[in-house]
Design a protein around this motif. Structure first.
Motif, PDB file in Angstrom:
ATOM      1  N   LEU A   1       0.280 -33.532  15.471  1.00 43.13           N
ATOM      2  CA  LEU A   1       0.252 -34.872  15.208  1.00 43.13           C
ATOM      3  C   LEU A   1       0.921 -35.801  15.957  1.00 43.13           C
ATOM      4  CD1 LEU A   1      -1.381 -36.317  12.936  1.00 43.13           C
ATOM      5  CD2 LEU A   1       0.588 -36.597  11.536  1.00 43.13           C
TER       6      LEU A   1
ATOM      7  N   GLU B   1      -0.890 -38.754  18.429  1.00 42.15           N
ATOM      8  CA  GLU B   1      -0.646 -40.201  18.179  1.00 42.15           C
ATOM      9  C   GLU B   1      -0.280 -40.743  19.286  1.00 42.15           C
ATOM     10  OE1 GLU B   1      -2.309 -41.175  15.808  1.00 42.15           O
ATOM     11  OE2 GLU B   1      -2.162 -39.595  14.288  1.00 42.15           O
TER      12      GLU B   1
ATOM     13  N   VAL C   1       1.178 -49.587   3.265  1.00 39.97           N
ATOM     14  CA  VAL C   1       0.534 -48.509   2.899  1.00 39.97           C
ATOM     15  C   VAL C   1       0.528 -48.567   1.156  1.00 39.97           C
ATOM     16  CG1 VAL C   1       1.451 -46.917   4.513  1.00 39.97           C
ATOM     17  CG2 VAL C   1       2.628 -47.260   2.556  1.00 39.97           C
TER      18      VAL C   1
ATOM     19  N   ILE D   1      -7.627 -51.080  -1.366  1.00 33.81           N
ATOM     20  CA  ILE D   1      -8.820 -50.587  -0.215  1.00 33.81           C
ATOM     21  C   ILE D   1      -9.319 -51.689   0.476  1.00 33.81           C
ATOM     22  CG2 ILE D   1     -11.099 -50.009  -0.137  1.00 33.81           C
ATOM     23  CD1 ILE D   1     -10.852 -47.954  -2.064  1.00 33.81           C
TER      24      ILE D   1
ATOM     25  N   LEU E   1      -1.860 -46.601  11.770  1.00 33.12           N
ATOM     26  CA  LEU E   1      -1.126 -45.605  11.162  1.00 33.12           C
ATOM     27  C   LEU E   1      -0.402 -44.567  12.120  1.00 33.12           C
ATOM     28  CD1 LEU E   1      -3.426 -44.601   8.199  1.00 33.12           C
ATOM     29  CD2 LEU E   1      -1.199 -45.499   7.954  1.00 33.12           C
TER      30      LEU E   1
ATOM     31  N   PHE F   1       3.090 -42.378  11.092  1.00 30.76           N
ATOM     32  CA  PHE F   1       3.070 -40.829  10.785  1.00 30.76           C
ATOM     33  C   PHE F   1       4.012 -40.111  11.533  1.00 30.76           C
ATOM     34  CE2 PHE F   1      -1.939 -40.142   9.990  1.00 30.76           C
ATOM     35  CZ  PHE F   1      -1.644 -40.764   8.767  1.00 30.76           C
TER      36      PHE F   1
ATOM     37  N   SER G   1      -5.948 -36.388  11.848  1.00 34.39           N
ATOM     38  CA  SER G   1      -4.828 -37.312  12.351  1.00 34.39           C
ATOM     39  C   SER G   1      -5.298 -38.893  12.069  1.00 34.39           C
ATOM     40  CB  SER G   1      -4.980 -37.454  14.006  1.00 34.39           C
ATOM     41  OG  SER G   1      -6.195 -37.595  14.494  1.00 34.39           O
ATOM     42  N   SER G   2      -4.430 -39.697  12.306  1.00 33.61           N
ATOM     43  CA  SER G   2      -4.845 -41.128  12.078  1.00 33.61           C
ATOM     44  C   SER G   2      -6.154 -41.624  12.592  1.00 33.61           C
ATOM     45  CB  SER G   2      -3.935 -42.184  12.711  1.00 33.61           C
ATOM     46  OG  SER G   2      -3.921 -42.179  14.094  1.00 33.61           O
ATOM     47  N   ALA G   3      -6.807 -40.948  13.500  1.00 36.22           N
ATOM     48  CA  ALA G   3      -8.383 -41.244  13.930  1.00 36.22           C
ATOM     49  C   ALA G   3      -9.168 -40.804  12.880  1.00 36.22           C
ATOM     50  CB  ALA G   3      -8.438 -40.530  15.260  1.00 36.22           C
TER      51      ALA G   3
ATOM     52  N   LEU H   1      -8.341 -40.302   9.623  1.00 41.10           N
ATOM     53  CA  LEU H   1      -7.970 -41.098   8.371  1.00 41.10           C
ATOM     54  C   LEU H   1      -8.718 -42.523   8.412  1.00 41.10           C
ATOM     55  CD1 LEU H   1      -4.396 -40.051   7.419  1.00 41.10           C
ATOM     56  CD2 LEU H   1      -6.525 -39.585   6.219  1.00 41.10           C
ATOM     57  N   ARG H   2      -8.807 -42.890   9.880  1.00 42.17           N
ATOM     58  CA  ARG H   2      -9.499 -44.355   9.940  1.00 42.17           C
ATOM     59  C   ARG H   2     -10.967 -44.189   9.431  1.00 42.17           C
ATOM     60  NH1 ARG H   2     -12.947 -45.502  13.728  1.00 42.17           N
ATOM     61  NH2 ARG H   2     -12.890 -47.840  14.358  1.00 42.17           N
TER      62      ARG H   2
ATOM     63  N   LEU I   1     -11.186 -44.149   5.700  1.00 39.78           N
ATOM     64  CA  LEU I   1     -10.867 -45.607   4.996  1.00 39.78           C
ATOM     65  C   LEU I   1     -12.025 -46.228   5.120  1.00 39.78           C
ATOM     66  CD1 LEU I   1      -8.967 -47.510   3.688  1.00 39.78           C
ATOM     67  CD2 LEU I   1      -8.134 -48.060   6.008  1.00 39.78           C
ATOM     68  N   LEU I   2     -12.528 -46.269   6.420  1.00 36.84           N
ATOM     69  CA  LEU I   2     -13.871 -46.973   6.472  1.00 36.84           C
ATOM     70  C   LEU I   2     -14.805 -46.358   5.505  1.00 36.84           C
ATOM     71  CD1 LEU I   2     -14.423 -46.554  10.417  1.00 36.84           C
ATOM     72  CD2 LEU I   2     -14.260 -48.873   9.086  1.00 36.84           C
TER      73      LEU I   2
ATOM     74  N   ALA J   1     -14.593 -45.320   2.459  1.00 35.66           N
ATOM     75  CA  ALA J   1     -13.636 -45.656   1.232  1.00 35.66           C
ATOM     76  C   ALA J   1     -14.199 -47.318   0.987  1.00 35.66           C
ATOM     77  CB  ALA J   1     -12.427 -45.432   1.107  1.00 35.66           C
ATOM     78  N   LYS J   2     -14.204 -48.083   2.095  1.00 33.87           N
ATOM     79  CA  LYS J   2     -14.418 -49.493   1.927  1.00 33.87           C
ATOM     80  C   LYS J   2     -16.002 -49.740   1.962  1.00 33.87           C
ATOM     81  CE  LYS J   2     -10.703 -51.314   4.859  1.00 33.87           C
ATOM     82  NZ  LYS J   2      -9.994 -52.634   4.421  1.00 33.87           N
TER      83      LYS J   2
ATOM     84  N   ARG K   1     -16.917 -48.577  -1.665  1.00 30.87           N
ATOM     85  CA  ARG K   1     -16.683 -49.899  -2.490  1.00 30.87           C
ATOM     86  C   ARG K   1     -17.629 -50.708  -2.560  1.00 30.87           C
ATOM     87  NH1 ARG K   1     -11.506 -51.497  -4.789  1.00 30.87           N
ATOM     88  NH2 ARG K   1     -11.266 -49.143  -4.979  1.00 30.87           N
TER      89      ARG K   1
ATOM     90  N   SER L   1       0.357 -41.942   4.196  1.00 31.19           N
ATOM     91  CA  SER L   1      -0.392 -43.491   4.492  1.00 31.19           C
ATOM     92  C   SER L   1      -0.973 -44.246   3.186  1.00 31.19           C
ATOM     93  CB  SER L   1      -1.688 -42.871   5.314  1.00 31.19           C
ATOM     94  OG  SER L   1      -2.335 -41.735   4.703  1.00 31.19           O
ATOM     95  N   GLY L   2      -0.375 -43.589   2.083  1.00 31.80           N
ATOM     96  CA  GLY L   2      -0.912 -44.391   0.871  1.00 31.80           C
ATOM     97  C   GLY L   2      -2.120 -44.101   0.385  1.00 31.80           C
ATOM     98  N   PHE L   3      -3.044 -43.197   1.012  1.00 35.26           N
ATOM     99  CA  PHE L   3      -4.404 -43.079   0.751  1.00 35.26           C
ATOM    100  C   PHE L   3      -4.465 -42.630  -0.614  1.00 35.26           C
ATOM    101  CE2 PHE L   3      -7.199 -43.209   4.994  1.00 35.26           C
ATOM    102  CZ  PHE L   3      -6.426 -44.407   5.374  1.00 35.26           C
TER     103      PHE L   3
ATOM    104  N   ILE M   1      -5.250 -44.873  -3.243  1.00 35.09           N
ATOM    105  CA  ILE M   1      -6.547 -45.929  -3.073  1.00 35.09           C
ATOM    106  C   ILE M   1      -7.807 -44.996  -3.274  1.00 35.09           C
ATOM    107  CG2 ILE M   1      -5.674 -48.135  -1.987  1.00 35.09           C
ATOM    108  CD1 ILE M   1      -6.537 -47.058   0.620  1.00 35.09           C
ATOM    109  N   ILE M   2      -7.402 -43.758  -3.083  1.00 36.62           N
ATOM    110  CA  ILE M   2      -8.680 -42.832  -3.052  1.00 36.62           C
ATOM    111  C   ILE M   2      -8.302 -41.440  -4.114  1.00 36.62           C
ATOM    112  CG2 ILE M   2     -10.205 -41.199  -1.885  1.00 36.62           C
ATOM    113  CD1 ILE M   2      -9.496 -42.968   0.758  1.00 36.62           C
TER     114      ILE M   2
END
Lengths: 137, 112
Positions: free
Chosen positions: A42, A46, A96, A100, A108, A112, B54-56, B58-59, B62-63, B65-66, B69, B91-93, B96-97
């Motif tokens: 990771l 990143e 964070v 939503i 992020l 991370f 990775s963040s790629a 999770l992005r 999130l898309l 999830a939006k 919604r 990431s706090g997801f 929200i999920i």
């Protein structure tokens, strides 16, 4: 016991697969737990993608990754000659806790790495970024 | 990375296996867009076979999830292994999920 893995990486996205394979082999040799392999992959993705996507104006460049595996810790060193970037200070802290609708897309990656590694040190020396990350086992 | 999906009592359950990283996140995004389009009321992502994100990646989550919604459809994830759950929490997801430990639990929750 201390072991070292050095990789010279080109600034092109398909290098990611080569980094991942090298980290997995090295982690297996050094008997890392699976979560350490995950953290290292990771961190390298990143920070490596940041260098590939934002470090240089154009053209193909190379940067260096070194892993030093010891009994009680793992150290990652990344050295690149791209534009100055200190992930400790130059990356925005994501919110964070946002809902939503308010969560921005992205931002992020560096967060991370900061959260998953135990130490992070940065210096700019002789025109290069030197980033050192430590994970204690 | 491979994404397979099937319909379960009105909810679409998509199983994602392997790695989602910066090299294949766009394929993951296309797969999720198709899943969202096919869904009527809810989408559940089953991450039991996911080994890395990775963040790629999770992005893309999130898309999704939006978008769900916006379409007033439900969204949940289930069966997150150790390190995957950790990045979700960092990431706090997980705030929200909805995160469920099993697929059955997730299906029951979106149909409740």
């Amino acid at each position: 016991m201390s072991a070292r893995l050095s990789l010279t990486v080109k600034t092109q996205a398909d290098e990611l697969a080569r980094i991942t394979a090298a980290v997995e082999d090295f982690g297996e040799q050094q008997d890392w737990p699976p979560d350490l392999v995950f953290r290292v992959n990771l961190a390298l993705e990143e920070l490596g993608m940041n260098i590939m996507n934002h470090g240089y104006d154009a053209g193909l460049h190379e940067f260096e990754i070194t892993l030093i595996s010891e009994d009680d810790s793992l150290t990652i060193e990344i050295v690149d000659g791209g534009r100055p970037f200190d992930p400790l200070h130059d990356a925005k802290q994501p919110d964070v806790g946002a809902a939503i609708e308010d969560r921005p897309i992205g931002g992020l990656g560096v967060y991370f790495v900061r959260e998953m590694m135990d130490e992070m040190h940065y210096k700019r020396e002789r025109g290069k970024n030197h980033l050192t990350l430590v994970s204690r086992r | 990375m491979n994404t397979k999906w099937e319909s379960h009592d009105g909810a679409i359950v998509a199983t994602v296996d392997g790695r989602v990283d910066g090299a294949n996140a766009h394929e993951f995004q296309e797969a999720l867009e198709a899943v969202i389009k096919a869904s009527e009321s809810a989408v559940i992502l089953d991450f039991e076979q996911l080994s890395y994100i990775s963040s790629a990646g999770l992005r893309v989550v999130l898309l999704a999830a939006k978008e769900l919604r916006k379409q007033s459809k439900q969204f949940a994830v289930c069966s997150l292994a150790g390190s995957i759950l950790e990045v979700f929490k960092i990431s706090g997801f997980d705030q929200i999920i909805p995160v469920h430990s099993t697929q059955a639990e997730a299906i029951a929750a979106v149909n409740a």
